[in-house]
Design a protein around this motif. Structure first.
Motif, PDB file in Angstrom:
ATOM      1  N   GLY A   1     125.825 -44.092 -28.312  1.00 58.17           N
ATOM      2  CA  GLY A   1     125.157 -43.990 -29.597  1.00 58.17           C
ATOM      3  C   GLY A   1     123.885 -44.812 -29.601  1.00 58.17           C
ATOM      4  O   GLY A   1     123.425 -45.292 -28.563  1.00 58.17           O
ATOM      5  N   PHE A   2     123.309 -44.956 -30.787  1.00 60.33           N
ATOM      6  CA  PHE A   2     122.057 -45.678 -30.960  1.00 60.33           C
ATOM      7  C   PHE A   2     122.276 -46.863 -31.887  1.00 60.33           C
ATOM      8  O   PHE A   2     122.890 -46.729 -32.933  1.00 60.33           O
ATOM      9  CB  PHE A   2     120.990 -44.750 -31.557  1.00 60.33           C
ATOM     10  N   VAL A   3     121.759 -48.008 -31.479  1.00 60.07           N
ATOM     11  CA  VAL A   3     121.841 -49.212 -32.307  1.00 60.07           C
ATOM     12  C   VAL A   3     120.430 -49.726 -32.570  1.00 60.07           C
ATOM     13  O   VAL A   3     119.465 -49.304 -31.919  1.00 60.07           O
ATOM     14  CB  VAL A   3     122.709 -50.306 -31.639  1.00 60.07           C
ATOM     15  N   ASP A   4     120.314 -50.652 -33.523  1.00 63.05           N
ATOM     16  CA  ASP A   4     119.006 -51.129 -33.963  1.00 63.05           C
ATOM     17  C   ASP A   4     118.453 -52.308 -33.161  1.00 63.05           C
ATOM     18  O   ASP A   4     117.272 -52.619 -33.270  1.00 63.05           O
ATOM     19  CB  ASP A   4     119.069 -51.520 -35.440  1.00 63.05           C
ATOM     20  N   SER A   5     119.320 -52.991 -32.394  1.00 62.95           N
ATOM     21  CA  SER A   5     118.836 -54.188 -31.696  1.00 62.95           C
ATOM     22  C   SER A   5     119.647 -54.449 -30.429  1.00 62.95           C
ATOM     23  O   SER A   5     120.748 -53.933 -30.257  1.00 62.95           O
ATOM     24  CB  SER A   5     118.948 -55.411 -32.613  1.00 62.95           C
ATOM     25  N   ASN A   6     119.063 -55.302 -29.572  1.00 61.13           N
ATOM     26  CA  ASN A   6     119.786 -55.739 -28.378  1.00 61.13           C
ATOM     27  C   ASN A   6     121.018 -56.548 -28.763  1.00 61.13           C
ATOM     28  O   ASN A   6     122.027 -56.519 -28.065  1.00 61.13           O
ATOM     29  CB  ASN A   6     118.871 -56.560 -27.465  1.00 61.13           C
ATOM     30  N   GLN A   7     120.929 -57.265 -29.874  1.00 56.45           N
ATOM     31  CA  GLN A   7     122.066 -58.042 -30.360  1.00 56.45           C
ATOM     32  C   GLN A   7     123.236 -57.114 -30.688  1.00 56.45           C
ATOM     33  O   GLN A   7     124.384 -57.405 -30.330  1.00 56.45           O
ATOM     34  CB  GLN A   7     121.681 -58.853 -31.595  1.00 56.45           C
ATOM     35  N   SER A   8     122.968 -56.002 -31.342  1.00 53.17           N
ATOM     36  CA  SER A   8     124.022 -55.043 -31.666  1.00 53.17           C
ATOM     37  C   SER A   8     124.613 -54.427 -30.405  1.00 53.17           C
ATOM     38  O   SER A   8     125.828 -54.242 -30.294  1.00 53.17           O
ATOM     39  CB  SER A   8     123.478 -53.930 -32.566  1.00 53.17           C
ATOM     40  N   LEU A   9     123.757 -54.122 -29.441  1.00 56.25           N
ATOM     41  CA  LEU A   9     124.218 -53.561 -28.165  1.00 56.25           C
ATOM     42  C   LEU A   9     125.190 -54.520 -27.488  1.00 56.25           C
ATOM     43  O   LEU A   9     126.292 -54.131 -27.092  1.00 56.25           O
ATOM     44  CB  LEU A   9     123.010 -53.280 -27.275  1.00 56.25           C
ATOM     45  N   SER A  10     124.792 -55.776 -27.388  1.00 54.48           N
ATOM     46  CA  SER A  10     125.644 -56.787 -26.740  1.00 54.48           C
ATOM     47  C   SER A  10     126.926 -57.031 -27.526  1.00 54.48           C
ATOM     48  O   SER A  10     128.008 -57.151 -26.949  1.00 54.48           O
ATOM     49  CB  SER A  10     124.884 -58.104 -26.592  1.00 54.48           C
ATOM     50  N   ARG A  11     126.804 -57.114 -28.836  1.00 59.97           N
ATOM     51  CA  ARG A  11     127.959 -57.403 -29.686  1.00 59.97           C
ATOM     52  C   ARG A  11     129.029 -56.326 -29.574  1.00 59.97           C
ATOM     53  O   ARG A  11     130.221 -56.629 -29.498  1.00 59.97           O
ATOM     54  CB  ARG A  11     127.509 -57.562 -31.145  1.00 59.97           C
ATOM     55  N   ALA A  12     128.635 -55.066 -29.541  1.00 51.98           N
ATOM     56  CA  ALA A  12     129.607 -53.970 -29.420  1.00 51.98           C
ATOM     57  C   ALA A  12     130.370 -54.078 -28.106  1.00 51.98           C
ATOM     58  O   ALA A  12     131.593 -53.907 -28.071  1.00 51.98           O
ATOM     59  CB  ALA A  12     128.893 -52.622 -29.528  1.00 51.98           C
ATOM     60  N   GLY A  13     129.671 -54.390 -27.028  1.00 52.89           N
ATOM     61  CA  GLY A  13     130.343 -54.562 -25.732  1.00 52.89           C
ATOM     62  C   GLY A  13     131.299 -55.739 -25.734  1.00 52.89           C
ATOM     63  O   GLY A  13     132.410 -55.653 -25.206  1.00 52.89           O
ATOM     64  N   GLU A  14     130.877 -56.846 -26.350  1.00 53.58           N
ATOM     65  CA  GLU A  14     131.738 -58.034 -26.445  1.00 53.58           C
ATOM     66  C   GLU A  14     133.010 -57.727 -27.221  1.00 53.58           C
ATOM     67  O   GLU A  14     134.109 -58.121 -26.815  1.00 53.58           O
ATOM     68  CB  GLU A  14     130.997 -59.175 -27.144  1.00 53.58           C
ATOM     69  N   LEU A  15     132.860 -57.044 -28.345  1.00 50.25           N
ATOM     70  CA  LEU A  15     134.031 -56.705 -29.162  1.00 50.25           C
ATOM     71  C   LEU A  15     135.010 -55.826 -28.389  1.00 50.25           C
ATOM     72  O   LEU A  15     136.216 -56.044 -28.433  1.00 50.25           O
ATOM     73  CB  LEU A  15     133.602 -55.992 -30.444  1.00 50.25           C
ATOM     74  N   ALA A  16     134.491 -54.838 -27.691  1.00 49.42           N
ATOM     75  CA  ALA A  16     135.362 -53.942 -26.927  1.00 49.42           C
ATOM     76  C   ALA A  16     136.126 -54.704 -25.845  1.00 49.42           C
ATOM     77  O   ALA A  16     137.312 -54.443 -25.607  1.00 49.42           O
ATOM     78  CB  ALA A  16     134.548 -52.806 -26.315  1.00 49.42           C
ATOM     79  N   ARG A  17     135.468 -55.647 -25.194  1.00 48.97           N
ATOM     80  CA  ARG A  17     136.119 -56.411 -24.121  1.00 48.97           C
ATOM     81  C   ARG A  17     137.245 -57.306 -24.632  1.00 48.97           C
ATOM     82  O   ARG A  17     138.138 -57.666 -23.882  1.00 48.97           O
ATOM     83  CB  ARG A  17     135.086 -57.261 -23.382  1.00 48.97           C
ATOM     84  N   THR A  18     137.215 -57.668 -25.919  1.00 44.41           N
ATOM     85  CA  THR A  18     138.243 -58.561 -26.462  1.00 44.41           C
ATOM     86  C   THR A  18     139.550 -57.841 -26.781  1.00 44.41           C
ATOM     87  O   THR A  18     140.558 -58.498 -27.024  1.00 44.41           O
ATOM     88  CB  THR A  18     137.762 -59.263 -27.747  1.00 44.41           C
ATOM     89  N   ILE A  19     139.539 -56.526 -26.782  1.00 43.97           N
ATOM     90  CA  ILE A  19     140.736 -55.766 -27.146  1.00 43.97           C
ATOM     91  C   ILE A  19     141.728 -55.769 -26.004  1.00 43.97           C
ATOM     92  O   ILE A  19     141.370 -55.477 -24.853  1.00 43.97           O
ATOM     93  CB  ILE A  19     140.365 -54.308 -27.543  1.00 43.97           C
ATOM     94  N   LYS A  20     142.965 -56.091 -26.327  1.00 36.04           N
ATOM     95  CA  LYS A  20     144.021 -56.141 -25.317  1.00 36.04           C
ATOM     96  C   LYS A  20     144.220 -54.755 -24.700  1.00 36.04           C
ATOM     97  O   LYS A  20     144.288 -53.755 -25.413  1.00 36.04           O
ATOM     98  CB  LYS A  20     145.331 -56.607 -25.958  1.00 36.04           C
ATOM     99  N   GLY A  21     144.288 -54.708 -23.385  1.00 40.65           N
ATOM    100  CA  GLY A  21     144.515 -53.456 -22.672  1.00 40.65           C
ATOM    101  C   GLY A  21     143.255 -52.837 -22.107  1.00 40.65           C
ATOM    102  O   GLY A  21     143.323 -51.928 -21.282  1.00 40.65           O
ATOM    103  N   VAL A  22     142.081 -53.326 -22.519  1.00 43.67           N
ATOM    104  CA  VAL A  22     140.826 -52.777 -22.013  1.00 43.67           C
ATOM    105  C   VAL A  22     140.595 -53.303 -20.606  1.00 43.67           C
ATOM    106  O   VAL A  22     140.558 -54.507 -20.375  1.00 43.67           O
ATOM    107  CB  VAL A  22     139.644 -53.161 -22.936  1.00 43.67           C
ATOM    108  N   ARG A  23     140.459 -52.361 -19.663  1.00 47.00           N
ATOM    109  CA  ARG A  23     140.216 -52.736 -18.267  1.00 47.00           C
ATOM    110  C   ARG A  23     138.737 -53.019 -18.033  1.00 47.00           C
ATOM    111  O   ARG A  23     138.372 -53.964 -17.350  1.00 47.00           O
ATOM    112  CB  ARG A  23     140.688 -51.635 -17.327  1.00 47.00           C
ATOM    113  N   SER A  24     137.876 -52.157 -18.574  1.00 52.82           N
ATOM    114  CA  SER A  24     136.433 -52.361 -18.464  1.00 52.82           C
ATOM    115  C   SER A  24     135.726 -51.613 -19.590  1.00 52.82           C
ATOM    116  O   SER A  24     136.333 -50.785 -20.268  1.00 52.82           O
ATOM    117  CB  SER A  24     135.906 -51.900 -17.098  1.00 52.82           C
ATOM    118  N   VAL A  25     134.441 -51.924 -19.752  1.00 50.30           N
ATOM    119  CA  VAL A  25     133.635 -51.307 -20.807  1.00 50.30           C
ATOM    120  C   VAL A  25     132.371 -50.734 -20.176  1.00 50.30           C
ATOM    121  O   VAL A  25     131.667 -51.429 -19.440  1.00 50.30           O
ATOM    122  CB  VAL A  25     133.259 -52.329 -21.900  1.00 50.30           C
ATOM    123  N   GLN A  26     132.124 -49.473 -20.465  1.00 51.89           N
ATOM    124  CA  GLN A  26     130.862 -48.839 -20.074  1.00 51.89           C
ATOM    125  C   GLN A  26     130.005 -48.779 -21.332  1.00 51.89           C
ATOM    126  O   GLN A  26     130.253 -47.966 -22.217  1.00 51.89           O
ATOM    127  CB  GLN A  26     131.095 -47.436 -19.520  1.00 51.89           C
TER     128      GLN A  26
END
Length: 107
Positions: free
Chosen positions: A73-98
């Motif tokens: 998708g499209f986000v408004d800032s680099n901060q949003s891009l990084s934050r979404a990846g960080e949040l996904a990595r914190t979820i139990k069971g996630v092996r990796s994030v693309q």
């Protein structure tokens, strides 16, 4: 000849074998259990994104396959891009994030 009991057993075995064969065809992709696990991960990632004050609610698409989360998708800032990846990595069971998010520059 076959009695009714023999025919019933044969029919039950045939159904069982057909069911197992169908599961084998799915295993190259995703088993029903894996599908449910991936669906749960997707739901948890979406919930984390929706609750985050930095991210816009409908900008990030989430898909999960074999415990690998893909963000797009499209986000408004680099901060949003990084934050979404960080949040996904914190979820139990996630092996990796693309993280395939794209920062949309203002016009």
């Amino acid at each position: 000849m076959f009695s009714k009991a023999h025919f019933t057993k044969l029919a039950a075995i045939t159904v069982l074998v057909a069911s197992l064969a169908a599961c084998a065809a799915v295993s190259e992709r995703e088993t029903p259990g894996e599908y449910l696990d991936d669906a749960a991960i997707t739901t948890k990632v979406i919930a984390a994104i929706v609750q985050d004050p930095v991210l816009e609610k409908n900008q990030v698409n989430v898909e999960t396959f074999h415990n690998v989360v893909q963000l797009s998708g499209f986000v408004d800032s680099n901060q949003s891009l990084s934050r979404a990846g960080e949040l996904a990595r914190t979820i139990k069971g996630v092996r990796s994030v693309q993280n395939n998010l794209i920062v949309r520059t203002p016009k």
